[in-house]
Scaffold this motif. Structure first.
Motif, PDB file in Angstrom:
ATOM      1  N   PHE A 141       0.750  -1.166   0.059  1.00  0.00           N
ATOM      2  CA  PHE A 141       0.072  -0.051  -0.044  1.00  0.00           C
ATOM      3  C   PHE A 141       0.983   1.293   0.021  1.00  0.00           C
ATOM      4  O   PHE A 141       0.542   2.160  -0.481  1.00  0.00           O
ATOM      5  CB  PHE A 141      -0.963   0.117   1.193  1.00  0.00           C
ATOM      6  CG  PHE A 141      -2.154  -0.924   1.112  1.00  0.00           C
ATOM      7  CD1 PHE A 141      -3.188  -0.904   0.128  1.00  0.00           C
ATOM      8  CD2 PHE A 141      -2.175  -1.992   1.804  1.00  0.00           C
ATOM      9  CE1 PHE A 141      -4.083  -1.595  -0.005  1.00  0.00           C
ATOM     10  CE2 PHE A 141      -3.176  -2.791   1.737  1.00  0.00           C
ATOM     11  CZ  PHE A 141      -4.330  -2.719   0.832  1.00  0.00           C
ATOM     12  N   ALA A 142       2.007   1.147   0.664  1.00  0.00           N
ATOM     13  CA  ALA A 142       2.775   2.659   0.831  1.00  0.00           C
ATOM     14  C   ALA A 142       3.459   2.640  -0.412  1.00  0.00           C
ATOM     15  O   ALA A 142       3.970   3.770  -1.001  1.00  0.00           O
ATOM     16  CB  ALA A 142       3.642   2.344   1.920  1.00  0.00           C
ATOM     17  N   ASP A 143       3.609   1.697  -1.500  1.00  0.00           N
ATOM     18  CA  ASP A 143       4.193   2.142  -2.740  1.00  0.00           C
ATOM     19  C   ASP A 143       3.311   2.625  -3.786  1.00  0.00           C
ATOM     20  O   ASP A 143       3.739   2.715  -5.191  1.00  0.00           O
ATOM     21  CB  ASP A 143       5.126   0.736  -3.110  1.00  0.00           C
ATOM     22  CG  ASP A 143       5.896   0.263  -2.110  1.00  0.00           C
ATOM     23  OD1 ASP A 143       6.573   1.069  -1.641  1.00  0.00           O
ATOM     24  OD2 ASP A 143       6.198  -1.105  -2.329  1.00  0.00           O
ATOM     25  N   ARG A 144       1.969   2.585  -3.584  1.00  0.00           N
ATOM     26  CA  ARG A 144       1.013   2.856  -4.503  1.00  0.00           C
ATOM     27  C   ARG A 144       1.377   4.450  -4.817  1.00  0.00           C
ATOM     28  O   ARG A 144       1.805   5.398  -4.317  1.00  0.00           O
ATOM     29  CB  ARG A 144      -0.255   2.995  -4.122  1.00  0.00           C
ATOM     30  CG  ARG A 144      -0.887   1.671  -3.696  1.00  0.00           C
ATOM     31  CD  ARG A 144      -2.527   1.651  -3.438  1.00  0.00           C
ATOM     32  NE  ARG A 144      -2.407   2.274  -2.086  1.00  0.00           N
ATOM     33  CZ  ARG A 144      -3.375   2.676  -1.505  1.00  0.00           C
ATOM     34  NH1 ARG A 144      -4.668   2.444  -2.111  1.00  0.00           N
ATOM     35  NH2 ARG A 144      -3.536   3.220  -0.306  1.00  0.00           N
ATOM     36  N   LEU A 200      -3.362   6.619  -7.130  1.00  0.00           N
ATOM     37  CA  LEU A 200      -4.045   5.221  -6.732  1.00  0.00           C
ATOM     38  C   LEU A 200      -4.584   5.273  -5.462  1.00  0.00           C
ATOM     39  O   LEU A 200      -5.092   4.279  -4.844  1.00  0.00           O
ATOM     40  CB  LEU A 200      -3.198   3.974  -7.128  1.00  0.00           C
ATOM     41  CG  LEU A 200      -2.825   3.813  -8.432  1.00  0.00           C
ATOM     42  CD1 LEU A 200      -1.960   2.562  -8.437  1.00  0.00           C
ATOM     43  CD2 LEU A 200      -3.911   3.857  -9.539  1.00  0.00           C
ATOM     44  N   HIS A 201      -4.458   6.267  -4.831  1.00  0.00           N
ATOM     45  CA  HIS A 201      -4.988   6.762  -3.520  1.00  0.00           C
ATOM     46  C   HIS A 201      -6.541   7.339  -3.787  1.00  0.00           C
ATOM     47  O   HIS A 201      -6.408   8.516  -4.015  1.00  0.00           O
ATOM     48  CB  HIS A 201      -4.314   7.641  -2.791  1.00  0.00           C
ATOM     49  CG  HIS A 201      -2.942   7.029  -2.138  1.00  0.00           C
ATOM     50  ND1 HIS A 201      -2.860   6.314  -0.879  1.00  0.00           N
ATOM     51  CD2 HIS A 201      -1.807   6.697  -2.659  1.00  0.00           C
ATOM     52  CE1 HIS A 201      -1.692   5.652  -0.843  1.00  0.00           C
ATOM     53  NE2 HIS A 201      -1.101   6.010  -1.933  1.00  0.00           N
ATOM     54  N   TYR A 202      -7.462   6.454  -3.968  1.00  0.00           N
ATOM     55  CA  TYR A 202      -8.698   6.940  -4.319  1.00  0.00           C
ATOM     56  C   TYR A 202      -9.918   6.220  -3.212  1.00  0.00           C
ATOM     57  O   TYR A 202      -9.533   5.067  -2.857  1.00  0.00           O
ATOM     58  CB  TYR A 202      -9.420   6.748  -5.673  1.00  0.00           C
ATOM     59  CG  TYR A 202      -9.296   5.623  -6.186  1.00  0.00           C
ATOM     60  CD1 TYR A 202     -10.037   4.655  -5.997  1.00  0.00           C
ATOM     61  CD2 TYR A 202      -7.891   4.924  -7.025  1.00  0.00           C
ATOM     62  CE1 TYR A 202     -10.059   3.432  -6.720  1.00  0.00           C
ATOM     63  CE2 TYR A 202      -7.946   3.950  -7.548  1.00  0.00           C
ATOM     64  CZ  TYR A 202      -8.925   3.080  -7.519  1.00  0.00           C
ATOM     65  OH  TYR A 202      -8.880   1.812  -7.996  1.00  0.00           O
ATOM     66  N   VAL A 203     -10.974   6.850  -3.221  1.00  0.00           N
ATOM     67  CA  VAL A 203     -12.295   6.036  -2.674  1.00  0.00           C
ATOM     68  C   VAL A 203     -13.168   5.835  -3.739  1.00  0.00           C
ATOM     69  O   VAL A 203     -13.412   6.881  -4.339  1.00  0.00           O
ATOM     70  CB  VAL A 203     -12.638   6.823  -1.448  1.00  0.00           C
ATOM     71  CG1 VAL A 203     -11.430   6.568  -0.208  1.00  0.00           C
ATOM     72  CG2 VAL A 203     -13.067   8.515  -1.484  1.00  0.00           C
ATOM     73  N   VAL A 204     -13.999   4.959  -3.283  1.00  0.00           N
ATOM     74  CA  VAL A 204     -15.026   4.886  -4.350  1.00  0.00           C
ATOM     75  C   VAL A 204     -16.535   5.567  -3.720  1.00  0.00           C
ATOM     76  O   VAL A 204     -16.774   5.448  -2.604  1.00  0.00           O
ATOM     77  CB  VAL A 204     -15.717   3.185  -4.501  1.00  0.00           C
ATOM     78  CG1 VAL A 204     -16.888   3.090  -5.250  1.00  0.00           C
ATOM     79  CG2 VAL A 204     -14.503   2.570  -5.056  1.00  0.00           C
ATOM     80  N   VAL A 262      -7.536  10.948  -2.922  1.00  0.00           N
ATOM     81  CA  VAL A 262      -7.723  11.485  -1.816  1.00  0.00           C
ATOM     82  C   VAL A 262      -6.047  11.419  -1.260  1.00  0.00           C
ATOM     83  O   VAL A 262      -5.215  10.894  -1.878  1.00  0.00           O
ATOM     84  CB  VAL A 262      -8.425  10.928  -0.769  1.00  0.00           C
ATOM     85  CG1 VAL A 262      -9.984  11.001  -0.826  1.00  0.00           C
ATOM     86  CG2 VAL A 262      -8.041   9.272  -0.490  1.00  0.00           C
ATOM     87  N   ASP A 263      -5.931  12.436  -0.561  1.00  0.00           N
ATOM     88  CA  ASP A 263      -4.500  12.532  -0.056  1.00  0.00           C
ATOM     89  C   ASP A 263      -4.214  11.311   0.843  1.00  0.00           C
ATOM     90  O   ASP A 263      -5.261  11.051   2.034  1.00  0.00           O
ATOM     91  CB  ASP A 263      -4.179  13.857   0.753  1.00  0.00           C
ATOM     92  CG  ASP A 263      -2.830  14.185   1.340  1.00  0.00           C
ATOM     93  OD1 ASP A 263      -2.149  14.787   0.427  1.00  0.00           O
ATOM     94  OD2 ASP A 263      -3.061  13.684   2.563  1.00  0.00           O
ATOM     95  N   ARG A 264      -3.034  10.776   0.912  1.00  0.00           N
ATOM     96  CA  ARG A 264      -3.093   9.726   1.725  1.00  0.00           C
ATOM     97  C   ARG A 264      -2.839  10.000   3.286  1.00  0.00           C
ATOM     98  O   ARG A 264      -2.980   9.191   3.923  1.00  0.00           O
ATOM     99  CB  ARG A 264      -1.870   8.806   1.214  1.00  0.00           C
ATOM    100  CG  ARG A 264      -0.173   9.322   1.531  1.00  0.00           C
ATOM    101  CD  ARG A 264       0.803   8.512   1.329  1.00  0.00           C
ATOM    102  NE  ARG A 264       1.071   8.505  -0.185  1.00  0.00           N
ATOM    103  CZ  ARG A 264       1.756   7.584  -0.737  1.00  0.00           C
ATOM    104  NH1 ARG A 264       2.453   6.665  -0.161  1.00  0.00           N
ATOM    105  NH2 ARG A 264       1.872   7.599  -2.163  1.00  0.00           N
TER     106      ARG A 264
END
Length: 134
Positions: free
Chosen positions: A47-50, A54-58, A111-113
Motif C-alpha cells: 500500500f505504501a508504494d502506490r 491510486l489513492h482513491y475512494v469509491v 484523496v490525500d494519503r
C-alpha cells in the motif's frame, strides 16, 4: 476506446441458484480497473508504494443486472472513461461479451494519503483518462 479485461469467475462466487452472486460484480470491475492501472505501469505490491493517483475512494457504484452468469470461467469486463472532474472520475463498465450480464458506472475520488481529503488528479492521470475517452 475502452479497456477490456477477462476476469476469472470462480465456482465459490456462485450463489445457491448457480449464478454469479450480485455482490461479486463490483469485485470483477475493481479487478479490471486494477489491471488497467497495471498495464499503464502503475502496479504496486505494498500500500505504501502506490502511486498518489491510486489513492482513491469509491464514492458511488451503480450496477444494473441484465443476465445471469451461470458458471465459472472468464468474464469480459470493459472499462470506459466517462467524465473527469478536479478530484473525481467516472468510469463506465460492461460485464460480458456477446451477452451483457451487467453494466453501470463507478465514481472514484482521489484523496490525500495523509489527510484523506480530496485532492486534484495529476497531469499523468488526466492524460491517461483523456486517452481512454478517445
Amino acid at each position: 476506446m475502452s479497456f477490456s479485461w477477462d476476469s476469472q469467475v470462480y465456482f465459490d462466487e456462485l450463489d445457491l441458484n448457480g449464478t454469479l452472486h450480485n455482490a461479486r460484480f463490483a469485485l470483477h470491475v475493481e479487478r479490471a480497473q486494477s489491471a488497467l492501472f497495471e498495464r499503464l505501469g502503475k502496479q504496486w505490491t505494498r500500500f505504501a508504494d502506490r502511486d498518489p493517483d491510486l489513492h482513491y475512494v469509491v464514492r458511488e457504484l451503480h450496477v444494473e443486472f441484465l443476465n445471469a452468469v451461470t458458471g465459472p470461467g472468464p468474464m469480459r469486463v470493459e472499462i470506459t472513461a466517462d467524465k473527469i472532474g478536479t478530484t473525481s472520475a467516472v468510469y463506465g463498465f460492461r460485464c460480458g461479451d456477446e451477452t451483457t450480464y451487467a453494466h453501470g458506472h463507478r465514481v472514484i475520488v482521489k484523496v490525500d494519503r495523509e489527510t484523506g481529503r480530496p485532492v486534484p488528479w495529476s497531469p499523468w492521470y488526466r492524460e491517461m483518462f483523456a486517452e481512454l475517452q478517445r
